[in-house]
Design an enzyme around this catalytic site. Structure first.
Site, short mmCIF file in Angstrom:
data_model
loop_
_atom_site.label_atom_id
_atom_site.label_comp_id
_atom_site.label_asym_id
_atom_site.label_seq_id
_atom_site.Cartn_x
_atom_site.Cartn_y
_atom_site.Cartn_z
CG ASP A 280 -0.87 10.09 6.98
OD1 ASP A 280 -0.74 8.90 7.32
OD2 ASP A 280 -1.25 10.44 5.85
CD GLU B 287 -3.13 0.78 0.37
OE1 GLU B 287 -3.15 -0.25 -0.34
OE2 GLU B 287 -3.99 1.67 0.31
CE1 TYR C 136 -6.48 1.40 7.12
CE2 TYR C 136 -5.30 1.07 5.06
CZ TYR C 136 -5.31 1.38 6.41
OH TYR C 136 -4.13 1.67 7.04
#
Lengths: 273, 399
Positions: free
Chosen positions: A60, A49, A174
């Site tokens: 993030d 990924e 996910y």
């Protein structure tokens, strides 16, 4: 059969669950990155990924932001795509996904982005800041180039969202089991069995747990709760940060990380009768 | 569409909700809370009475006496600099603080550039007993030090942001990161009419009081509508706030003035409408500045409050549709107007508002014989900018 479908099928045959390795393309340098990819795959990472460095990665945490800043300004989009193509040529059967942010897809144009992905041999694209009700911004271009569209299922999603995610996510879903951004400072929690059950009820593809996976125990818990695989991300970015001047130590540490996580990936419940 | 939005998330092609899936639920909760509150007479009364008794509304509409000498223009300033907190930001922060209480949340998260939104939020947090975490780019904490001290004295936690360009856009990212892990007990008090739906709508509704008042005031003073309304644009909340009441009045020209920095043809500016293109950033599709790869541009402006590489979606739409004219003023011109208003009228304006003023004056002086009525939104006061302006003038040997 898609590369992801083949990956899940062969993992099931081996009574294991895939460990997917995340990294920023070109981190810390293009040469070292290609070597670490080899190490990750040799150690048994079942898929990659990958992220292209972005200036404003708002989903993030600090460790992954560090990875982006190491690469930003050094590896541009064309260079990153060329590197991905090299990995594809080396590993024709390995599933390769991209995890990116919307503006990198939008500019100069979604058509150009998905065409470049297809030419580089990318299987899937997950856009971190596009939730399921906004996918129309990119979905027709992704489909036109046979790129699978992966969606995130967070723990606070309501049933109508989970239904939409189940129906529209391709390749895999996910799963995120906790609130917050990427990083290992908040450990992975076991995915909510109810989230997985709802996704399955609506025919979702296999589920893969990410965010906060750094130890074999996290992998075991994820699988026990019903996840079909895991993604390891910031734990790897942390290794890169720790071994910036020593590529050999980095490849060894990468091998160690994947080997350790895979030791938690055995599936006892799948034993044939 | 999965989400059943209560109000429209799009303005033409701009707007939407480009956030990680985990933020969709808190945004939906906010939208529901706002729509219910805004149609609840008790909530509205509480909000309006706070604006009046606590914040000092209505603000004056001041006719400029000296700067328009030699022209036939009657120039009025909408005095948001007189609002408690020193800028228009207080209008909407009081509204969002009331929403925070209504949702049963105990903390607020805030991003700030110049520190005006941070100060307004710290004031509201003190008033309503909310915990307050303020993200501010490291560079901004240095160039707007007095506001940092104000926020801390008011009891807020100011967290300097060292990622990216260390300015407003990075503070925005950090606020979103915080919120994605803290939404259960924290509300994100977004500071401008931008970001993911429903923020652009909520902030516009809480800021439209500026234009509603200005329109009534100018009708009372002049007996007619103004020819032109001018406002500066960073994220766009003071502009959308003063424009909204005038949008249906087709005879009124609406002018948005962006930060031209060192010049819009250099790479040091923040003219995201004039020089930008459509993209996706900070939870919305809007006009923005980015490089050919889609990396977000590090904007520049002498005014921290305008130093942002994108703009609210409704302004992008109003410019595209021709309703709002978009212009720019440079750092140099803004400092010029700052000095002129200070010396000429005894009013020290924020550097942000000085952008609107300088552009308005330029056009007024280019047509001295035109009889016209112009309104400039003086969005904030300039106390916070004294150090910046002083050092700028010293460097040029003018002080």
């Amino acid at each position: 059969m898609s590369r992801y479908a083949a990956m899940f099928e062969s993992a099931r045959a081996e009574r294991s669950a895939p460990v997917i390795a995340w990294s920023v393309v070109g981190d810390p340098t293009p040469e070292t990155w290609l070597d670490t990819v080899d190490a990750l795959v040799s150690a048994g990472a079942a898929a990659l990924e990958l992220s292209i460095a972005f200036s404003d990665p708002s989903a993030d945490g600090p460790v992954n932001q560090g990875a982006y800043s190491r690469v930003l300004g050094k590896v541009d989009k064309n260079h990153a795509v060329a590197l991905i193509k090299q990995v594809r040529e080396r590993y024709p059967d390995l599933p390769i996904g991209l995890m990116t942010y919307a503006n990198l897809v939008y500019i100069p144009s979604p058509e150009a982005f998905y065409a470049a992905c297809a030419a580089a041999g990318v299987d899937s694209v997950l856009v971190a800041d596009v939730p399921v009700h906004e996918v129309e911004i990119f979905s027709d271009r992704a489909a036109a180039h046979d790129i699978e569209m992966v969606l995130i299922a967070p723990p606070n999603a309501q049933e109508p969202e989970l239904k939409a995610i189940a129906e529209q996510s391709q390749g895999f879903v996910y799963l995120v089991s906790r609130a917050g951004v990427t990083g290992t400072d908040r450990e992975a929690q076991s995915p909510l069995k109810s989230v997985i059950a709802t996704l399955k009820k609506y025919g979702a593809p296999p589920t893969v747990l990410g965010f906060g996976i750094s130890r074999a125990e996290h992998v075991r818990n994820a699988i026990a709760a019903g996840a079909d695989g895991v993604v390891v991300g910031s734990a790897f970015a942390k290794l890169v940060a720790e071994h910036l001047d020593d590529p050999a130590a980095l490849t060894a540490a990468s091998t160690g990380l994947v080997t350790n996580l895979r030791s938690g990936a055995g599936i006892e419940r799948a034993a044939p009768r | 569409m999965v989400s059943s939005h209560i109000t429209g998330p799009y303005f033409g092609e701009y707007g939407g909700q480009f956030v990680p899936q985990i933020l969709v639920e808190p945004l939906r909760q906010l939208e529901k809370c706002f729509v219910e509150a805004w149609s609840d007479e008790t909530f509205r009364q509480e909000y309006l009475s706070l604006l009046k008794e606590y914040a000092g509304r209505p603000t004056s509409l001041t006719r400029v006496r000296n700067l328009t000498e030699g022209t036939r223009t009657r120039l009025y300033l909408k005095r948001e600099d007189l609002l408690h907190g020193g800028a228009h930001k207080t209008n909407q922060v009081i509204g969002q603080a009331l929403l925070t209480k209504r949702m049963g949340k105990s903390s607020i998260i805030v991003e700030t550039g110049a520190g005006q939104h941070g100060v307004a939020s710290a004031i509201a947090a003190a008033l309503f007993g909310l915990r307050c975490r303020i993200y501010m780019g490291r560079i901004d904490t240095e160039r707007q030090r007095p506001n940092v001290e104000r926020m801390r004295l008011l009891g807020a936690e100011v967290i300097p942001v060292d990622s990216g360009s260390r300015t407003l856009k990075d503070a925005c990212n950090e606020a979103l990161r915080d919120w994605s892990g803290s939404y259960e007990d924290s509300h994100y008090v977004l500071g401008t009419a931008a970001g993911p739906h429903p923020f652009p709508t909520i902030v516009r509704e809480f800021q439209r009081v500026i234009g509603d008042e200005a329109r009534a005031q100018i009708l009372e003073r002049e007996g007619r509508l103004p020819d032109r309304v001018v406002a500066c644009v960073g994220g766009g909340s003071n502009a959308i706030g003063v424009f909204t009441a005038f949008v249906p009045d087709e005879s009124v020209e609406l002018v948005a003035v962006e930060p031209g920095g060192l010049g819009v043809d250099t790479d040091k500016h923040g003219a995201s409408i004039g020089k930008g293109e459509a993209g996706v950033f900070f939870g919305m599709r809007s006009k923005l500045l980015s490089d050919p790869d889609g990396q977000i541009f590090e904007s520049h402006s002498i005014s921290a409050g305008l130093d942002f590489p994108s703009v609210g979606p409704e302004l992008s739409y109003l410019v595209d549709s021709g309703r709002v004219r978009c212009e720019a003023a440079t750092d140099d011109e803004a400092v010029g107007a700052f000095v002129e208003l200070t010396k000429g009228e005894g009013i020290i304006p924020a550097l942000e508002s000085s952008h609107a003023l300088t552009f308005a004056l330029k056009e007024i002086r280019a047509e001295p014989d035109r009889e016209q009525v112009v309104v400039v939104n003086l969005s904030g006061r300039g106390d916070k900018d004294l150090a910046t302006v002083t050092s700028y003038l010293r460097q040029r040997g003018e002080l």
